[in-house]
Design an enzyme around this catalytic site. Structure first.
Site, PDB file in Angstrom:
ATOM      1  CD  GLU A  63       9.855  90.282  47.150  1.00  0.00           C
ATOM      2  OE1 GLU A  63       8.635  90.296  46.949  1.00  0.00           O
ATOM      3  OE2 GLU A  63      10.357  90.137  48.278  1.00  0.00           O
TER       4      GLU A  63
ATOM      5  CG  HIS B  73      10.884  87.999  64.942  1.00  0.00           C
ATOM      6  ND1 HIS B  73      12.164  88.009  65.470  1.00  0.00           N
ATOM      7  CD2 HIS B  73      10.086  87.408  65.871  1.00  0.00           C
ATOM      8  CE1 HIS B  73      12.135  87.436  66.685  1.00  0.00           C
ATOM      9  NE2 HIS B  73      10.892  87.060  66.943  1.00  0.00           N
TER      10      HIS B  73
ATOM     11  CD  GLU C   2       6.406  85.499  48.928  1.00  0.00           C
ATOM     12  OE1 GLU C   2       6.665  84.777  49.909  1.00  0.00           O
ATOM     13  OE2 GLU C   2       6.522  86.735  48.935  1.00  0.00           O
TER      14      GLU C   2
HETATM   15  C1  NOJ Z   1       6.545  88.276  52.547  1.00  0.00           C
HETATM   16  C2  NOJ Z   1       7.336  87.022  52.693  1.00  0.00           C
HETATM   17  O1  NOJ Z   1       8.118  86.782  51.547  1.00  0.00           O
HETATM   18  C3  NOJ Z   1       6.373  85.891  52.931  1.00  0.00           C
HETATM   19  O2  NOJ Z   1       7.061  84.669  52.945  1.00  0.00           O
HETATM   20  C4  NOJ Z   1       5.621  86.158  54.212  1.00  0.00           C
HETATM   21  O3  NOJ Z   1       4.652  85.146  54.377  1.00  0.00           O
HETATM   22  C5  NOJ Z   1       4.930  87.506  54.190  1.00  0.00           C
HETATM   23  N1  NOJ Z   1       5.850  88.525  53.772  1.00  0.00           N
HETATM   24  C6  NOJ Z   1       4.382  87.869  55.542  1.00  0.00           C
HETATM   25  O4  NOJ Z   1       5.422  88.104  56.439  1.00  0.00           O
HETATM   26 CA    CA Z   2       8.789  88.525  49.864  1.00  0.00          CA
END
Ligand code: NOJ
Ligand code: CA
Length: 709
Positions: free
Chosen positions: A172, A408, A502
């Site tokens: 990432e 999950h 994100e």
């Molecule tokens: C990281 C994931 O990339 C994200 O999409 C998710 O909301 C969070 N972890 C929580 O599981």
């Molecule tokens: Ca992630």
């Protein structure tokens, strides 16, 4: 059918003389050269259109058990064959895929008397070369502990590379663009803010590694069919501009355990003088994978989804019940997002807009302890929080014709997840769910194993197999990056395994060039759940003190549905933000997620990509064009349209003042009649993009709309 190979020097089994063998790809543009020295040193080299691409590079393995360095060989036999077969993927970027290659199999024995047998198999495609080591049943030992793989990739010069630092746990990162000689993983400006960071060598980079030579060649190194083996990073010897494989170790420092017969993944070298052809050559990686191991595939359905998700990342909602666990620790905490009424709001939006799925994160007990506490028993995947009425939501979703997507988050507690998996999958089926998004945030528990080690590679395969048995599709976050095994496990629809959208919600985020690099790197191995479709790009909207933002214009977010392939695509923003721009949302509603045909109209890594795709089973085409931080004019000829037919094109483009920073929502939607002769002149704003849907024109359209001029 046998085809002719050019063998410059004769194959002798006496090994008194050094030997050189040469083999061509079916179209003769790729040449593989194999040199076996008289002390048994084996080297390979690759040429493209008579230019060297990989200089003489050694092959081999260092074993810990038995303690043998396997880097000198006796050649026992050479088998050659050719292959031309067309297959039909369960879903994908093409209706059918042609696998055309020549194969060379060297049957080898270790030179110094250990008796170890190994076959090195090369497949030569018109797009590049794949090769792997195969260990047949051995006369002596039947297992190996791998201490290191000794594969080299010698570069022909100081190429420009698009790289992320080598790491055992995360991919990432944003990309660095430098000369090879300037690679320095230790000063990489792009550390992953949340992911585990396991820095091991300042000259290490990850694959897929994209490069461009000063002579204008594009070169991509990766691997295919990564199963029962660790991920390969590459370590650069800067003096000689030579990469060596570096396998991700396990908890005690071993790299891999192989029980014969065994094989490594394919090492892949893709080369072209056109950047667009590199993108199209991700099919070579699929061709190196085995056909579907999932017998019954009728449950597999490409789809779009919305989710109770972005609220947690922007910090207006939380995963945990008390409302303290949001993704944006710096933002004011909101309330528990996954409560019945809020989920119904998303179900209503999905139902009204033809979206199949609604992801709900934070529905189950455990989020108080989910990350950083190193607890083994965190989630059980069947116990909802008190404000999440799962019975009622199952009923409501069914009534509205949508499906809830299970979440999950394992919190990287992997043995715990394996213990719960059957119960968790049965629980899903009882509640009418057949897609699960999984997650592995944090260091792997039990500690010591790495996300990219053999142990986890095997875990992910077990999950795919088991989910397949239950008729469940997967969207996996934080796995190793894909290597085409979605061909073998087509219920493993998509993965994250790179820096997604994100990051823009709670960090410095992704620069505008990020999405112009990902298709040349991460997506070469398979689809990505990038979570496009953010219309409200400024986090200051939610908290005036915040400067975080998505580095994009609104119409670039639309174009990503075409340029960033995934058979399961999220519309990631809040319903209220979509309701403000339902005209633009029209593209997300209409765009396909499964394709008959894909054409790359223009591309340059780090700068721009223009992709056209034809929807599966209907005549509609969609175009996505994206740029980096620079504005750009690009011509897009529509020569792929059916001759003599008129189509209606709906163009979603940046407005005159459009700019990712100061005018992200300045956009224009226009409709024109187009045909096979039309050349569209695309104008992309800085950080911008254009999305176009093209459908056969109706009689009414022909009267109402004008020809594109
Ligand atoms: C990281 C994931 O990339 C994200 O999409 C998710 O909301 C969070 N972890 C929580 O599981
Ligand atoms: Ca992630």
């Amino acid at each position: 059918m046998r085809i002719l190979f050019l063998v410059l020097m004769s194959i002798s089994s006496t090994l008194i003389h050094a030997q050189r063998l040469q083999f061509f790809s079916p179209g003769k543009n790729i040449l593989l050269q194999l040199d076996l020295g008289n002390q048994g040193l084996l080297q390979y080299a690759v040429h493209y259109k008579n230019k060297p691409v990989i200089e003489a590079s050694s092959l081999g393995m260092q074993f810990k058990e038995p303690a043998v360095r396997l880097d000198r060989f006796k050649l026992l036999r050479v088998d050659t064959s050719s292959y031309d077969n067309t297959w039909t993927p369960v879903w994908g970027e093409y209706a059918t895929i042609r696998d055309l290659h020549n194969e060379v199999k060297l049957h080898l024995e270790e030179f110094n008397g250990s008796g170890i047998l190994v076959n090195i198999v090369f497949r030569i495609f018109n797009e590049g070369v794949g090769f792997r080591y195969e260990f047949p049943k051995q006369p002596r030992l039947d297992h190996f502990i791998v201490a290191n793989e000794l594969t080299e990739f010698a570069m022909t010069g100081d190429h420009t590379a698009f790289w992320i630092p080598g790491d055992y746990d995360s991919n990432e990162f944003t990309y660095n663009t430098t000369k090879l000689s300037a690679v320095d993983a230790s000063v990489s400006k792009t550390f992953s803010e949340i992911a585990a960071k396991t820095f091991f060598d300042k000259n290490a980079v990850q694959t897929p590694l994209m490069m461009k030579t000063s002579g204008g060649l594009y070169l991509n190194l990766h691997e295919a069919a990564l199963l029962n083996y660790p991920v390969m990073n590459l370590v650069l010897d800067k003096k000689n501009l030579k990469f060596s494989s570096h396998l991700v170790p396990d908890a005690v420092g071993n790299k891999a355990y192989l029980q014969t017969p065994a094989q490594t993944p394919w090492r892949t070298i893709i080369v072209s003088d056109k950047a667009t052809e590199i993108l199209a050559a991700n099919r070579m990686i699929l061709n190196l994978n085995e056909p579907s191991a999932i017998g019954e595939t009728s449950f597999i359905k490409p789809q779009k989804f919305v989710g109770v998700w972005w609220e947690m990342h922007i910090g207006t909602g939380s995963w945990d019940y008390a409302g303290s666990q949001s993704g944006a620790a710096l933002l004011p905490h909101g309330r528990h997002s996954a409560h019945t009424e809020n989920v119904k709001r998303y179900i209503d939006f999905a139902s009204a807009n033809g979206i199949d799925g609604v992801l709900v994160e934070g529905w189950n007990v455990g989020w108080e302890d989910w990350f950083g506490k190193w607890k083994e028993e965190v989630f059980d995947f069947i116990t909802p929080y008190p404000d999440y009425d799962i019975k009622e939501l199952t009923r409501y979703a069914r009534e509205k014709g949508v499906k809830i997507i299970m979440h999950h988050e394992t919190s990287a507690s992997v043995t715990n997840y394996e213990r719960q998996m059957d119960t968790a999958f049965r629980f899903m089926k009882e509640h009418n769910m057949n897609v699960v998004k999984t997650g592995y945030v944090g260091y792997i528990i039990p500690r010591g194993e790495h996300h990219d080690g053999q142990w986890m590679v095997n875990h992910f395969e077990r999950v795919a197999k088991k989910a397949g048995g239950y008729g469940i599709m997967l969207d996996v976050h934080e796995p190793m990056r894909p290597t085409g095994i979605q061909r073998t496990y087509p219920n493993w629809m998509t993965s994250e395994a790179a820096r997604g959208n994100e990051f823009n919600a709670w960090s410095s985020g992704n620069p505008p060039e990020h999405e112009t690099i990902l298709p040349f790197t991460r997506l070469m191995g398979g689809p990505m759940d990038y979570t496009p479709g953010i219309f409200q790009t400024r986090m200051s909207t939610y908290d005036s003190s915040k400067t975080f933002r998505v580095h994009t214009t609104l119409t670039k977010q639309l174009a990503l549905y075409v340029t960033m392939y995934s058979p399961i695509q999220m519309a990631a923003d809040l319903p209220e933000n979509y309701l403000e721009h339902m005209d633009a949302f029209g593209f997300i509603r209409d765009v396909a997620v499964d394709w008959d045909e894909t054409r790359y109209l223009a591309a340059e890594p780090g700068d721009y990509i223009v992709t056209a795709r034809k929807a599966k089973g209907n005549p509609n085409w969609f175009i996505g064009a994206i740029t980096d931080e620079n504005s750009r004019k690009i011509n897009a000829p529509l020569s792929f349209l059916e001759k003599g037919k008129k189509y209606l094109a709906t163009v979603y483009r940046d407005g005159k003042n459009g700019h990712w920073d100061h005018a992200p929502a300045d956009f224009v939607i226009e409709k024109f009649l187009v045909d096979q002769k039309t050349i569209m002149r695309l104008e992309l704003a800085p950080g911008g993009g254009t999305a176009i849907s093209i459908v056969p024109a109706s009689a009414g359209d022909l009267k109402v709309f004008k020809n594109y001029k």
